[in-house]
Structures are given as structure tokens and as C-alpha cells.
Scaffold this active site. Structure first.
Site, short mmCIF file in Angstrom:
data_model
loop_
_atom_site.label_atom_id
_atom_site.label_comp_id
_atom_site.label_asym_id
_atom_site.label_seq_id
_atom_site.Cartn_x
_atom_site.Cartn_y
_atom_site.Cartn_z
N GLY A 12 -45.54 6.74 -46.96
CA GLY A 12 -45.57 6.75 -45.50
C GLY A 12 -45.60 8.18 -45.00
O GLY A 12 -45.49 9.14 -45.79
N ASP A 13 -45.81 8.34 -43.70
CA ASP A 13 -45.79 9.66 -43.08
C ASP A 13 -46.84 10.61 -43.64
O ASP A 13 -46.65 11.83 -43.68
CB ASP A 13 -44.39 10.29 -43.20
CG ASP A 13 -43.34 9.34 -42.69
OD1 ASP A 13 -43.56 8.75 -41.61
OD2 ASP A 13 -42.31 9.15 -43.36
N LYS A 16 -51.26 9.20 -40.97
CA LYS A 16 -52.22 8.14 -40.62
C LYS A 16 -52.49 8.09 -39.12
O LYS A 16 -53.62 7.90 -38.69
CB LYS A 16 -51.69 6.76 -41.06
CG LYS A 16 -51.63 6.56 -42.55
CD LYS A 16 -51.10 5.18 -42.91
CE LYS A 16 -49.66 4.99 -42.52
NZ LYS A 16 -48.70 5.88 -43.18
N ALA A 41 -42.34 1.49 -38.79
CA ALA A 41 -43.33 2.55 -38.93
C ALA A 41 -43.40 3.37 -37.65
O ALA A 41 -43.41 2.82 -36.56
CB ALA A 41 -44.70 1.95 -39.19
N HIS A 43 -45.64 6.52 -35.76
CA HIS A 43 -46.80 7.40 -35.83
C HIS A 43 -46.68 8.44 -34.72
O HIS A 43 -46.28 8.13 -33.61
CB HIS A 43 -48.09 6.61 -35.63
CG HIS A 43 -48.43 5.72 -36.78
ND1 HIS A 43 -49.15 4.56 -36.64
CD2 HIS A 43 -48.17 5.82 -38.09
CE1 HIS A 43 -49.31 3.99 -37.83
NE2 HIS A 43 -48.72 4.75 -38.72
N THR A 190 -40.42 -1.11 -48.79
CA THR A 190 -40.36 -1.88 -47.55
C THR A 190 -40.49 -3.38 -47.88
O THR A 190 -40.55 -3.76 -49.06
CB THR A 190 -41.41 -1.38 -46.54
OG1 THR A 190 -41.12 -1.94 -45.25
CG2 THR A 190 -42.83 -1.74 -46.95
N ARG A 252 -34.48 11.24 -39.53
CA ARG A 252 -33.90 11.76 -40.78
C ARG A 252 -34.81 12.83 -41.38
O ARG A 252 -36.03 12.73 -41.28
CB ARG A 252 -33.76 10.63 -41.81
CG ARG A 252 -32.75 9.59 -41.45
CD ARG A 252 -32.70 8.48 -42.49
NE ARG A 252 -33.93 7.69 -42.51
CZ ARG A 252 -34.09 6.60 -43.25
NH1 ARG A 252 -33.15 6.20 -44.06
NH2 ARG A 252 -35.21 5.93 -43.20
#
Ligand code: IMP
Ligand code: MG
Length: 335
Positions: A12-13, A16, A41, A43, A190, A252
Site C-alpha cells: 500500500g501507499d 496509486k 485505504a 489516497h 488486510t 502512523r
């Protein structure tokens, strides 16, 4: 006319949101449809002097000509969704599927306990408990929720209608390959599969309809929450390299590691990727900042891109060179 799927290749991150926002502006798709888990999620999109942080709307929402849809495989938080529609002016062209699962307070409460909250490092968004309830066939769906009555539609039907009329469709994934419930670092993952096939299933599109699969990879690897991260750098070294980041949803700090070609090769394989979008090249090579032409990249950055292509076996067709939506080198038409 084309159907493009955009997915994350790490944890992730990967950036996208910015890539999807760029593609929505550059390719003017009729529809941008979001698959993936849920509002776990986040973005981040930057255009001009505005920064947008979204959790539920598809990242293509800035193109006023695109319909933005959330597929039935995604669980939605009605309060978050309706607030984003309002705040970001997407009303009238943003819809969720009748069959989207709905997150309730009990799911939020269950997501902060010692197993999900502490051991797994969940985002606390209620996504995992809602998906568990869906598997138990007890979850309420969007079609049964009064506050969503005006924004529910048949998302697969709309997508296939757009394809039949010759329009382009952008399908956006969330999370990343190694957070997949099937293919990731279980149990530190996840609550769903999030590889390209699953993202397509989330919005009701079969594999024969897809033209390209864009794998988004950041120029270094990050991970929020717990779970293994090969080559993880000490925090001071991450800061020294200028790679420190914070999570969009949770705030975080993100853990970081240098580029990992074992992960890249496996992500290309698991997603059937046809091209790579390489983001944050300017964070690793500051001289690249804001470049929009491949010829303007310094030699070290070009070597990095070439090494990526050698390892991945597919072209790097998009390169992110800054947080601005327009800071992209687009090589889809050639070098
Ligand atoms: P959950 O999906 O909220 O249950 O969190 C499970 C794990 O996936 C945790 O380590 C989260 O930090 C991580 N995670 C979930 N969604 C994202 C995301 O969109 N970006 C990065 N990490 C995520
Ligand atoms: Mg994110």
C-alpha cells in the site's frame, strides 16, 4: 477505448492515488471505479495548492467528466462517503453499488481490540470486521441503508454500458499486493485479496475485458503497521535519506526499506502486470523533481529505471517526479 486496472505492488501507499488522478486527467475515462477493501485505504492527491485526502471516493474524482463508482466488493462507511462527496464536489456523479457492504459502529469497535488493533496493526476503520460479517452473511448492504438511497446504482451495469459505448474505464485498486489476504504476509494483511483479479471482481469486470494492468511501485518500499519488511532501515537512516512518511488514514509513521526486486518480480507475476508506474523518483533522486520528460532525468535515475525494467520484464511507462498530479513522465506513447 480501453479498460485499465491500477494496483499497488508493495504494502500500500505506493502512490496509486496520484497515478490514478493523473490518468483520470490525461485519458478522460467515462468511469473511474474503485475496488479493494474499504475505508482502510487512504489516497493523497495534490493539485495546485490543494491537497485532497480521500478514503472512500475513487481517486479520479477530480475529473468532472468522469463518473466515480465504488464496486460491490468494497465495504463503505456511509458517513465518510457522504462527507467526501460533499467536500470534494462529487455529488451527482459519485455512486456506490447496491450490494456494497456497510460498516457500522460495532465493526469500528471490533477493529481496535488486541488482535486486529495491536497484533495486526489494523487501521481501525472497521473494514476487517465488516468483511468478516459479510462472509457470515450478516452484514447490511447499501441497498438497505436509508442515507445511501440517492447514491446507489448497479456499478457493473454502468461499467459494461460505458465499455459498450466505446468509453474508457479506469479500475482502481487499494492497499498493495503483499497486504493480500491470499498472497501477502499473513496474518499481517488486510481482510481481502487485493491483487488485480480481485480488484476486477470487486467492480464486476471479468479478465477478458481488461487491456492493461498498471503496477504502481514506489522508488523505495514502505509499510505501516506490523508484519515483516525485508531490508528495513532504522528510523534515523530513513530520515537521513528523506524517506520518512506518515499514513494517510492513521497518521502512523511508515517503516521504510530500499527497492526490493524479489517483491517486484513476484508482484508482476501475481497481478499479470503489463506496465509499471514508478512513483517518488524525485525522493530518491532529487534532481528529478518536477521532470515531465524522460530526457531530463540524470544518468543515475535512468539507470535505476533500466534496472527496474530488467528485473520486472515489463516497461516502466509512467514515472512520478513530485507530489503534484501533473508531475509525471508519461512514456506510454514511446520513450
Ligand atoms: P486493516 O486492513 O485495517 O485490517 O489493516 C491490516 C494491515 O494492512 C495493517 O498493517 C494496515 O496498516 C495495513 N493497511 C490496510 N490498508 C492499508 C492501506 O491502504 N495502505 C497501507 N497499509 C494498509
Ligand atoms: Mg494510502
Amino acid at each position: 477505448m480501453s479498460v485499465t486496472v491500477v494496483v499497488g505492488g508493495f504494502y500500500g501507499d505506493e502512490g496509486k492515488g496520484k497515478i490514478i488522478s493523473y490518468l483520470a486527467a490525461a485519458d478522460d475515462p467515462a468511469i473511474v471505479a474503485r475496488g479493494g477493501a474499504g475505508p482502510n485505504a487512504g489516497h493523497t492527491i495534490r493539485r495546485g495548492d490543494r491537497t485532497y485526502k480521500i478514503r472512500m471516493l475513487p481517486s479520479g474524482f477530480l475529473n468532472p467528466r468522469s463518473q466515480v463508482l465504488v464496486g460491490p466488493g468494497v465495504v463503505v462507511n456511509p458517513a465518510v462517503l457522504l462527507r467526501e462527496m460533499e467536500d470534494f464536489g462529487a455529488g451527482g456523479r459519485a455512486f456506490v453499488d447496491y450490494n456494497c457492504g456497510v460498516i457500522e459502529q460495532s465493526h469500528l469497535d471490533a477493529d481496535s481490540g488486541s488482535h486486529l488493533g495491536e497484533k495486526i496493526g489494523s487501521t481501525g476503520s472497521g473494514t476487517g470486521p465488516a468483511n468478516a460479517a459479510r462472509a457470515m452473511r450478516t452484514l447490511r448492504l447499501a441497498r438497505d441503508v436509508e442515507s445511501l438511497a440517492g447514491v446507489t446504482v448497479d456499478v457493473p451495469g454502468r461499467i459494461h454500458q460505458a465499455i459498450r459505448s466505446g468509453g474508457s474505464v479506469l479500475i482502481e485498486g487499494t492497499q498493495g499486493t503483499f497486504l493480500s489476504l491470499w498472497h501477502g504476509t499473513y496474518p499481517y494483511v488486510t481482510s481481502k485479496d487485493v491483487t488485480a483479479s480481485a480488484i476486477c471482481a470487486d467492480v464486476g469486470v471479468g479478465p477478458t475485458v481488461v487491456d492493461s494492468v498498471v503496477l504502481v511501485l514506489k522508488s523505495f518500499v514502505t509499510r505501516v503497521g506490523t508484519g515483516p519488511l525485508a531490508g528495513e532501515l532504522p528510523d534515523e537512516e530513513t530520515a537521513r535519506r528523506g524517506w520518512s512518511e506518515r499514513g494517510t488514514v492513521t497518521g502512523r509513521p511508515r517503516r521504510a526499506a530500499p527497492m526490493d526486486y524479489d517483491l517486484v518480480r513476484r508482484a508482476v507475476m501475481l497481478n499479470g502486470a503489463t506496465q509499471i508506474a514508478l512513483t517518488k523518483l524525485d525522493v530518491v533522486f532529487p534532481e528529478c523533481s518536477g521532470a515531465t520528460s524522460y530526457g531530463d532525468l540524470p544518468g543515475a535515475a535512468v539507470s535505476f529505471v533500466e534496472e527496474m525494467e530488467r528485473n520486472a520484464g515489463i516497461p516502466v511507462s509512467l514515472i512520478g517526479t513530485g507530489p503534484e498530479e501533473s508531475a509525471v513522465i508519461d512514456r506510454r506513447g514511446g520513450p
